[in-house]
Design a protein around this motif. Structure first.
Motif, PDB file in Angstrom:
ATOM      1  N   ALA A 270      -8.346   1.799  -8.393  1.00  0.00           N
ATOM      2  CA  ALA A 270      -9.655   1.451  -7.842  1.00  0.00           C
ATOM      3  C   ALA A 270     -10.690   1.259  -8.946  1.00  0.00           C
ATOM      4  O   ALA A 270     -11.531   0.352  -8.860  1.00  0.00           O
ATOM      5  N   ALA A 271     -10.650   2.067  -9.990  1.00  0.00           N
ATOM      6  CA  ALA A 271     -11.633   1.944 -11.070  1.00  0.00           C
ATOM      7  C   ALA A 271     -11.476   0.611 -11.793  1.00  0.00           C
ATOM      8  O   ALA A 271     -12.472  -0.049 -12.118  1.00  0.00           O
ATOM      9  N   ALA A 272     -10.251   0.189 -12.034  1.00  0.00           N
ATOM     10  CA  ALA A 272     -10.021  -1.100 -12.696  1.00  0.00           C
ATOM     11  C   ALA A 272     -10.441  -2.256 -11.797  1.00  0.00           C
ATOM     12  O   ALA A 272     -10.988  -3.260 -12.272  1.00  0.00           O
ATOM     13  N   MET A 273     -10.222  -2.117 -10.487  1.00  0.00           N
ATOM     14  CA  MET A 273     -10.678  -3.149  -9.551  1.00  0.00           C
ATOM     15  C   MET A 273     -12.206  -3.205  -9.551  1.00  0.00           C
ATOM     16  O   MET A 273     -12.792  -4.297  -9.606  1.00  0.00           O
ATOM     17  N   ASP A 274     -12.856  -2.058  -9.511  1.00  0.00           N
ATOM     18  CA  ASP A 274     -14.319  -2.009  -9.547  1.00  0.00           C
ATOM     19  C   ASP A 274     -14.873  -2.690 -10.795  1.00  0.00           C
ATOM     20  O   ASP A 274     -15.905  -3.360 -10.740  1.00  0.00           O
ATOM     21  N   ALA A 275     -14.183  -2.522 -11.919  1.00  0.00           N
ATOM     22  CA  ALA A 275     -14.636  -3.113 -13.182  1.00  0.00           C
ATOM     23  C   ALA A 275     -14.591  -4.636 -13.148  1.00  0.00           C
ATOM     24  O   ALA A 275     -15.239  -5.295 -13.969  1.00  0.00           O
ATOM     25  N   LEU A 276     -13.885  -5.199 -12.179  1.00  0.00           N
ATOM     26  CA  LEU A 276     -13.759  -6.651 -12.054  1.00  0.00           C
ATOM     27  C   LEU A 276     -14.614  -7.215 -10.922  1.00  0.00           C
ATOM     28  O   LEU A 276     -14.502  -8.396 -10.596  1.00  0.00           O
ATOM     29  N   MET A 277     -15.468  -6.369 -10.343  1.00  0.00           N
ATOM     30  CA  MET A 277     -16.309  -6.771  -9.222  1.00  0.00           C
ATOM     31  C   MET A 277     -17.788  -6.665  -9.588  1.00  0.00           C
ATOM     32  O   MET A 277     -18.191  -5.722 -10.256  1.00  0.00           O
ATOM     33  N   HIS A 278     -18.576  -7.657  -9.124  1.00  0.00           N
ATOM     34  CA  HIS A 278     -20.033  -7.534  -9.168  1.00  0.00           C
ATOM     35  C   HIS A 278     -20.470  -6.862  -7.866  1.00  0.00           C
ATOM     36  O   HIS A 278     -19.866  -7.077  -6.813  1.00  0.00           O
ATOM     37  N   PHE A 279     -21.514  -6.064  -7.956  1.00  0.00           N
ATOM     38  CA  PHE A 279     -22.055  -5.369  -6.791  1.00  0.00           C
ATOM     39  C   PHE A 279     -23.490  -5.795  -6.560  1.00  0.00           C
ATOM     40  O   PHE A 279     -24.221  -5.990  -7.532  1.00  0.00           O
ATOM     41  N   PRO A 280     -23.926  -5.932  -5.307  1.00  0.00           N
ATOM     42  CA  PRO A 280     -23.112  -5.708  -4.118  1.00  0.00           C
ATOM     43  C   PRO A 280     -21.977  -6.727  -4.044  1.00  0.00           C
ATOM     44  O   PRO A 280     -22.084  -7.850  -4.537  1.00  0.00           O
ATOM     45  N   HIS A 281     -20.892  -6.293  -3.426  1.00  0.00           N
ATOM     46  CA  HIS A 281     -19.678  -7.091  -3.284  1.00  0.00           C
ATOM     47  C   HIS A 281     -19.389  -7.239  -1.794  1.00  0.00           C
ATOM     48  O   HIS A 281     -19.424  -6.256  -1.061  1.00  0.00           O
TER      49      HIS A 281
ATOM     50  N   ASP B 190      -7.927   2.988   1.269  1.00  0.00           N
ATOM     51  CA  ASP B 190      -7.127   3.378   2.429  1.00  0.00           C
ATOM     52  C   ASP B 190      -6.355   2.195   3.011  1.00  0.00           C
ATOM     53  O   ASP B 190      -5.314   2.372   3.630  1.00  0.00           O
ATOM     54  N   LEU B 191      -6.823   0.966   2.789  1.00  0.00           N
ATOM     55  CA  LEU B 191      -6.086  -0.212   3.252  1.00  0.00           C
ATOM     56  C   LEU B 191      -4.672  -0.199   2.686  1.00  0.00           C
ATOM     57  O   LEU B 191      -3.700  -0.455   3.400  1.00  0.00           O
ATOM     58  N   PHE B 192      -4.540   0.139   1.422  1.00  0.00           N
ATOM     59  CA  PHE B 192      -3.225   0.120   0.788  1.00  0.00           C
ATOM     60  C   PHE B 192      -2.332   1.238   1.306  1.00  0.00           C
ATOM     61  O   PHE B 192      -1.124   1.062   1.443  1.00  0.00           O
ATOM     62  N   GLU B 193      -2.930   2.375   1.616  1.00  0.00           N
ATOM     63  CA  GLU B 193      -2.166   3.461   2.239  1.00  0.00           C
ATOM     64  C   GLU B 193      -1.627   3.014   3.598  1.00  0.00           C
ATOM     65  O   GLU B 193      -0.474   3.261   3.929  1.00  0.00           O
ATOM     66  N   ARG B 194      -2.495   2.341   4.379  1.00  0.00           N
ATOM     67  CA  ARG B 194      -2.055   1.833   5.686  1.00  0.00           C
ATOM     68  C   ARG B 194      -0.950   0.793   5.520  1.00  0.00           C
ATOM     69  O   ARG B 194       0.031   0.790   6.267  1.00  0.00           O
ATOM     70  N   LEU B 195      -1.106  -0.105   4.544  1.00  0.00           N
ATOM     71  CA  LEU B 195      -0.084  -1.130   4.312  1.00  0.00           C
ATOM     72  C   LEU B 195       1.240  -0.503   3.894  1.00  0.00           C
ATOM     73  O   LEU B 195       2.308  -0.956   4.299  1.00  0.00           O
ATOM     74  N   ARG B 196       1.168   0.539   3.095  1.00  0.00           N
ATOM     75  CA  ARG B 196       2.395   1.240   2.677  1.00  0.00           C
ATOM     76  C   ARG B 196       3.099   1.857   3.880  1.00  0.00           C
ATOM     77  O   ARG B 196       4.312   1.735   4.039  1.00  0.00           O
ATOM     78  N   LYS B 197       2.329   2.511   4.732  1.00  0.00           N
ATOM     79  CA  LYS B 197       2.909   3.185   5.896  1.00  0.00           C
ATOM     80  C   LYS B 197       3.386   2.202   6.956  1.00  0.00           C
ATOM     81  O   LYS B 197       4.458   2.360   7.521  1.00  0.00           O
ATOM     82  N   GLN B 198       2.567   1.174   7.242  1.00  0.00           N
ATOM     83  CA  GLN B 198       2.890   0.242   8.324  1.00  0.00           C
ATOM     84  C   GLN B 198       3.957  -0.777   7.938  1.00  0.00           C
ATOM     85  O   GLN B 198       4.844  -1.075   8.739  1.00  0.00           O
ATOM     86  N   ASP B 199       3.847  -1.328   6.734  1.00  0.00           N
ATOM     87  CA  ASP B 199       4.698  -2.452   6.360  1.00  0.00           C
ATOM     88  C   ASP B 199       5.626  -2.182   5.181  1.00  0.00           C
ATOM     89  O   ASP B 199       6.423  -3.044   4.823  1.00  0.00           O
TER      90      ASP B 199
END
Length: 140
Positions: free
Chosen positions: A38-49, A69-78
């Motif tokens: 998440a920190a590396a993703m944040d570093a690639l985003m301008h805010f507000p995003h 949490d989206l990725f946790e759901r994707l791991r569990k569901q798919d």
């Protein structure tokens, strides 16, 4: 009397050097996503995003608001394991903004495909840095 046609001003397009910077941002974004970083993703985003997906508009006001949490759901569901770009195509640009039509595939650990999704990523040049300002996705 007929109305005259509207006049449009076309700004210069993004430079090749800046196209390379944007492509690098997209490459690093996918790598960070696959590391679940998440920190590396944040570093690639301008805010507000802004993120538009699943019928909802979400605005991340600052770094640290990107919910993983989206990725946790994707791991569990798919059984999501990783994603990869199929295409990253620059479709519109100016010297300070670039619209990329992207297509990505989500995979399970065994390499089987969960789905292929189209999105639009808007990258902006702010404070001297190209970063992702907004995303609109047809994926969950």
């Amino acid at each position: 009397m007929p109305e005259s046609a509207p006049t449009y001003t076309v700004e210069a397009q993004i430079s090749r050097a800046d196209q390379a910077k944007c492509q690098d941002v997209l490459t690093r974004w996918m790598a960070a996503l696959n590391r679940y970083d998440a920190a590396a993703m944040d570093a690639l985003m301008h805010f507000p995003h802004v993120r538009i997906a699943g019928g909802a508009v979400t605005v991340y006001q600052q770094s640290g608001n990107n919910p993983m949490d989206l990725f946790e759901r994707l791991r569990k569901q798919d059984g999501w394991h990783h994603s990869a770009w199929n295409e990253t195509t620059l479709v519109q640009s100016s010297p300070a903004k670039a619209h990329y039509a992207v297509r990505y595939t989500r995979y399970r650990e065994d390499g089987s495909v969960i789905g292929v999704y189209d999105s639009l990523y808007v990258l902006s040049l702010l404070d001297g840095a190209w970063k992702i300002q907004s995303r609109s996705s047809f994926g969950p």
